[in-house]
Design a protein around this motif. Structure first.
Motif, PDB file in Angstrom:
ATOM      1  N   ASN A  14      17.850  43.685  41.971  1.00 35.67           N
ATOM      2  CA  ASN A  14      18.518  42.470  42.432  1.00 35.67           C
ATOM      3  C   ASN A  14      19.908  42.401  41.796  1.00 35.67           C
ATOM      4  O   ASN A  14      20.033  42.131  40.614  1.00 35.67           O
ATOM      5  N   GLN A  45      22.073  40.216  42.105  1.00 37.78           N
ATOM      6  CA  GLN A  45      22.420  38.857  41.728  1.00 37.78           C
ATOM      7  C   GLN A  45      21.691  38.395  40.463  1.00 37.78           C
ATOM      8  O   GLN A  45      21.950  37.312  39.974  1.00 37.78           O
ATOM      9  N   ASN A  96      25.036  38.380  36.466  1.00 40.37           N
ATOM     10  CA  ASN A  96      26.454  38.507  36.792  1.00 40.37           C
ATOM     11  C   ASN A  96      27.175  38.851  35.492  1.00 40.37           C
ATOM     12  O   ASN A  96      27.605  37.973  34.753  1.00 40.37           O
TER      13      ASN A  96
END
Length: 115
Positions: free
Chosen positions: A2, A4, A7
């Motif tokens: 993932n 996301q 960050n």
């Protein structure tokens, strides 16, 4: 993986672009996750609201500082439910928390080269 889940640019804004420093911070966060996740899960599962609140608060701050914003948001919800004594809500939040935790752990393993 993932993309996301973390960050890393948020962490870079805090500490700069030194890859050694970033990796060290992410390793420390990864170790903290390992030490807290079982305790937090158990506290939520057994309705230990004060303990769940305290553990979620600690993890929330660390998660947000390394850029794991979604994990931080789940921790915030757990913290609030614990503060309000909502044991049923704690149980309900575990599924989403565990899903996001797995995503963050996968991202960290990839970034840090951990099998």
């Amino acid at each position: 993986m993932n993309k996301q889940a973390v960050n890393v640019s948020l962490l870079q804004e805090l500490v700069g672009d030194d890859q050694v420093v970033i990796d060290e911070i992410l390793r420390e966060f990864h170790a903290m996750l390992a030490s807290i996740q079982n305790d937090l899960y158990e506290a939520c599962k057994t309705g230990q609201c004060d303990r769940a609140c305290a553990l979620a608060h600690k993890l929330k701050s660390s998660a947000r500082s390394v850029g794991a914003l979604n994990l931080g948001a789940w921790c915030e919800q757990i913290e609030q439910a614990g503060r309000n004594g909502q044991t049923g809500v704690l149980h309900e939040l575990l599924v989403g928390f565990e899903h996001e935790l797995a995503a963050v752990e996968s991202w960290l393993a990839h970034w840090l080269g951990i099998d």
